[in-house]
Design an enzyme around this catalytic site. Structure first.
Site, PDB file in Angstrom:
ATOM      1  N   ASN A   1      -5.559  17.180  -8.476  1.00  0.00           N
ATOM      2  CA  ASN A   1      -4.436  17.454  -9.374  1.00  0.00           C
ATOM      3  C   ASN A   1      -4.278  16.395 -10.459  1.00  0.00           C
ATOM      4  OD1 ASN A   1      -3.698  19.935  -8.398  1.00  0.00           O
ATOM      5  ND2 ASN A   1      -2.292  19.110  -6.874  1.00  0.00           N
TER       6      ASN A   1
ATOM      7  N   HIS B   1      -4.259  17.253   2.618  1.00  0.00           N
ATOM      8  CA  HIS B   1      -3.908  18.164   1.526  1.00  0.00           C
ATOM      9  C   HIS B   1      -4.931  19.279   1.370  1.00  0.00           C
ATOM     10  CE1 HIS B   1      -3.312  18.822  -3.043  1.00  0.00           C
ATOM     11  NE2 HIS B   1      -2.398  19.491  -2.387  1.00  0.00           N
TER      12      HIS B   1
HETATM   13  N1  LIG Z   1       0.832  26.715  -2.957  1.00  0.00           N
HETATM   14  C1  LIG Z   1      -0.144  25.865  -3.250  1.00  0.00           C
HETATM   15  O1  LIG Z   1      -1.043  26.166  -4.052  1.00  0.00           O
HETATM   16  C2  LIG Z   1      -0.185  24.518  -2.584  1.00  0.00           C
HETATM   17  C3  LIG Z   1      -1.424  23.862  -2.507  1.00  0.00           C
HETATM   18  C4  LIG Z   1      -1.488  22.630  -1.843  1.00  0.00           C
HETATM   19  C5  LIG Z   1      -0.334  22.079  -1.314  1.00  0.00           C
HETATM   20  N2  LIG Z   1       0.867  22.724  -1.433  1.00  0.00           N
HETATM   21  C6  LIG Z   1       2.050  22.096  -0.798  1.00  0.00           C
HETATM   22  O2  LIG Z   1       2.268  22.731   0.451  1.00  0.00           O
HETATM   23  C7  LIG Z   1       3.657  22.755   0.755  1.00  0.00           C
HETATM   24  C8  LIG Z   1       4.102  24.196   0.995  1.00  0.00           C
HETATM   25  O3  LIG Z   1       3.802  24.969  -0.141  1.00  0.00           O
HETATM   26  P1  LIG Z   1       3.730  26.571  -0.100  1.00  0.00           P
HETATM   27  O4  LIG Z   1       3.084  27.008  -1.353  1.00  0.00           O
HETATM   28  O5  LIG Z   1       3.178  27.021   1.220  1.00  0.00           O
HETATM   29  O6  LIG Z   1       5.291  26.934  -0.149  1.00  0.00           O
HETATM   30  P2  LIG Z   1       6.012  28.271   0.355  1.00  0.00           P
HETATM   31  O7  LIG Z   1       7.287  28.346  -0.401  1.00  0.00           O
HETATM   32  O8  LIG Z   1       5.066  29.432   0.322  1.00  0.00           O
HETATM   33  O9  LIG Z   1       6.321  27.955   1.890  1.00  0.00           O
HETATM   34  C9  LIG Z   1       7.195  26.956   2.338  1.00  0.00           C
HETATM   35  C10 LIG Z   1       7.838  27.415   3.647  1.00  0.00           C
HETATM   36  O10 LIG Z   1       8.563  26.315   4.204  1.00  0.00           O
HETATM   37  C11 LIG Z   1       9.774  26.814   4.730  1.00  0.00           C
HETATM   38  N3  LIG Z   1      10.710  25.706   4.823  1.00  0.00           N
HETATM   39  C12 LIG Z   1      11.387  25.111   3.802  1.00  0.00           C
HETATM   40  N4  LIG Z   1      12.119  24.094   4.283  1.00  0.00           N
HETATM   41  C13 LIG Z   1      11.903  24.033   5.626  1.00  0.00           C
HETATM   42  C14 LIG Z   1      12.344  23.195   6.676  1.00  0.00           C
HETATM   43  N5  LIG Z   1      13.206  22.193   6.432  1.00  0.00           N
HETATM   44  N6  LIG Z   1      11.887  23.411   7.931  1.00  0.00           N
HETATM   45  C15 LIG Z   1      11.033  24.423   8.180  1.00  0.00           C
HETATM   46  N7  LIG Z   1      10.575  25.265   7.226  1.00  0.00           N
HETATM   47  C16 LIG Z   1      11.007  25.067   5.970  1.00  0.00           C
HETATM   48  C17 LIG Z   1      10.187  27.928   3.796  1.00  0.00           C
HETATM   49  O11 LIG Z   1      11.069  28.825   4.440  1.00  0.00           O
HETATM   50  C18 LIG Z   1       8.836  28.559   3.463  1.00  0.00           C
HETATM   51  O12 LIG Z   1       8.517  29.611   4.344  1.00  0.00           O
HETATM   52  C19 LIG Z   1       4.349  22.044  -0.404  1.00  0.00           C
HETATM   53  O13 LIG Z   1       4.493  20.692  -0.064  1.00  0.00           O
HETATM   54  C20 LIG Z   1       3.355  22.218  -1.557  1.00  0.00           C
HETATM   55  O14 LIG Z   1       3.490  21.201  -2.509  1.00  0.00           O
HETATM   56  C21 LIG Z   1       0.958  23.943  -2.043  1.00  0.00           C
END
Ligand SMILES: NC(=O)c1ccc[n+]([C@@H]2O[C@H](COP(=O)([O-])OP(=O)(O)OC[C@H]3O[C@@H](n4cnc5c(N)ncnc54)[C@H](O)[C@@H]3O)[C@@H](O)[C@H]2O)c1
Length: 395
Positions: free
Chosen positions: A197, A147
């Site tokens: 978190n 993470h």
């Molecule tokens: N944004 C944050 O601050 C943060 C921090 C730590 C962890 N996370 C976790 O990281 C993950 C991604 O978050 P993010 O902020 O980058 O989201 P985001 O929306 O910026 O990006 C997600 C991407 O995944 C793609 N996607 C969705 N379903 C898909 C699939 N089945 N196959 C391939 N691609 C697919 C989408 O098109 C998008 O480009 C989540 O699990 C989130 O909980 C986010």
């Protein structure tokens, strides 16, 4: 660079904010990276973003421009219609797609069809259980949580999470690999919110609660946490920065996953802001007004009131860290590292508790519990035991 699963190729599924950042980290540490996204155009946007990041690193002297070019040359983008075949050569695949259990499980299942038996499958999930992701796989022992924090190339902390069925050898090798990338890794139990978190919830929750009770206004609470507490940002500024959609949903998900423990109960004030579309900075309006020309509200710079505010939040934060230690969510050292490296707290919470005095903190919590009659303020059994034994946290 150490290898996982006999190959140094790293796959990243999901090219959004996190996936592109993680890809940048792996590329700059010498890996070949295979990056995929289901949305047409997403990988091109990710490439542009990480190219910008790598060029900036080169300008700042963190790498040569030749290294930045070479890193970009190791990036292989996968178009949505190519399927998962390009992941076949990966030793590690990190998934950073939408935060939905069914979609993540389906993705892991598909990837598992093409990768070798010893390829490690990691999820960047913030809130889903690693056990449930592993259960969808043919070989759950190779599935773990890795993470990262946003932005992944900048923030050093990475929480490493083993599920019930994860092989400890997989945890050790994934941790060694990410350590080798120059990150600060901590081990977190597969529990809601992992370390950061979960332990950070009172930073927002107690500020919202004090606002609702009329203890002080937004600007004064922010001022107190920064000036008296030494935090880099006040809780309302930080919630506005994160976005109330994201911040509220994290709180709600931890609360739900903790079987509605009142300690994590979300705030109606924040929910209304979210419902109204005042999502924070990105919407131009949250607790503060970000319109050009808007005047920032003045805090009441009252040291005595500021200390009351800070001490109440700190008592709740230390209690949360103590309870995470009590329930073996993480070691004391990892709890301290997580809060200082992951969310930039000025001190580790356990050390801070020692400094202020655990007896004083316990009294404060007991007074809040008595006044409100709420379980939200119940002291952790570990805090009680330590005060009874006149003990201090070993940090
Ligand atoms: N944004 C944050 O601050 C943060 C921090 C730590 C962890 N996370 C976790 O990281 C993950 C991604 O978050 P993010 O902020 O980058 O989201 P985001 O929306 O910026 O990006 C997600 C991407 O995944 C793609 N996607 C969705 N379903 C898909 C699939 N089945 N196959 C391939 N691609 C697919 C989408 O098109 C998008 O480009 C989540 O699990 C989130 O909980 C986010």
């Amino acid at each position: 660079m150490s290898a996982l699963g006999g190959s140094t190729v790293v796959g990243v599924v999901g090219a959004g904010a996190m996936g592109s950042g993680i890809a940048q980290v792996a590329l700059s540490r010498g890996h070949e990276v295979v990056l995929a996204d289901a949305l047409p155009g997403a990988t091109d946007r990710a490439r542009a973003a990480l190219e910008k990041g790598l060029r900036r690193d080169a300008e700042k002297g963190r790498m040569t421009s030749g290294d930045a070019d070479a890193a970009l040359g190791r990036l292989r983008l996968v178009a949505p219609d190519e399927g998962v075949a390009p992941f076949a050569s990966c030793g590690l695949v990190i998934e950073a797609i939408v935060e939905r259990l069914d979609v993540k499980q389906a993705t892991f299942r598909t990837i598992e069809e093409v990768v070798g038996d010893d390829c490690v499958l990691a999820s960047n999930t913030s809130s889903l259980s690693i056990a449930s992701l592993g259960a969808a796989c043919r070989r759950p022992e190779r599935v773990l949580g890795v993470h990262f924090f946003n932005p992944a190339p900048v923030l050093p902390l990475v929480e490493i999470v083993a599920g019930v069925r994860t092989d400890p050898a997989v945890v050790a090798s994934a941790r060694a690999l990410v350590d080798g990338w120059g990150k600060a890794t901590v081990l977190a139990a597969d529990t809601p919110g992992f370390i950061v978190n979960r332990v950070a919830r009172p930073f927002y929750g107690e500020a919202l609660r004090m606002l609702e009770e009329g203890v002080a206004d937004v600007a004064t609470i922010d001022w107190a946490m920064k000036t008296v507490g030494g935090f880099r940002m006040g809780p309302f500024e930080l919630m506005d920065f994160i976005g109330h959609d994201v911040n509220y949903l994290v709180t709600e998900s931890v609360w739900t996953a903790m079987y509605f423990d009142p300690r994590y109960r979300p705030s109606l004030t924040q929910k209304r802001l979210l419902e109204a579309g005042w999502l924070g900075r990105k919407a131009g309006r949250g607790f503060y007004d970000y319109a050009t020309g808007a005047t920032a509200p003045e805090p009441h710079r009252d040291e005595t009131l500021g200390t009351v505010i800070f001490r109440r939040t700190l008592a709740m934060l230390v209690n949360e860290a103590a309870d995470a230690l009590h329930l073996r969510v993480a070691s004391a050292a990892d709890l301290e590292l997580a809060m200082t490296k992951g969310v930039n707290y000025p001190k580790g919470l356990l050390a801070w508790g020692n400094e202020i005095g655990l007896g004083k903190l316990l009294e404060h919590l007991e007074a809040l519990q008595f006044e409100t009659g709420e379980d939200r303020y119940r002291p952790s059994p570990l805090l009680r035991r330590m005060v009874r034994n006149d003990d201090r946290f070993a940090v």
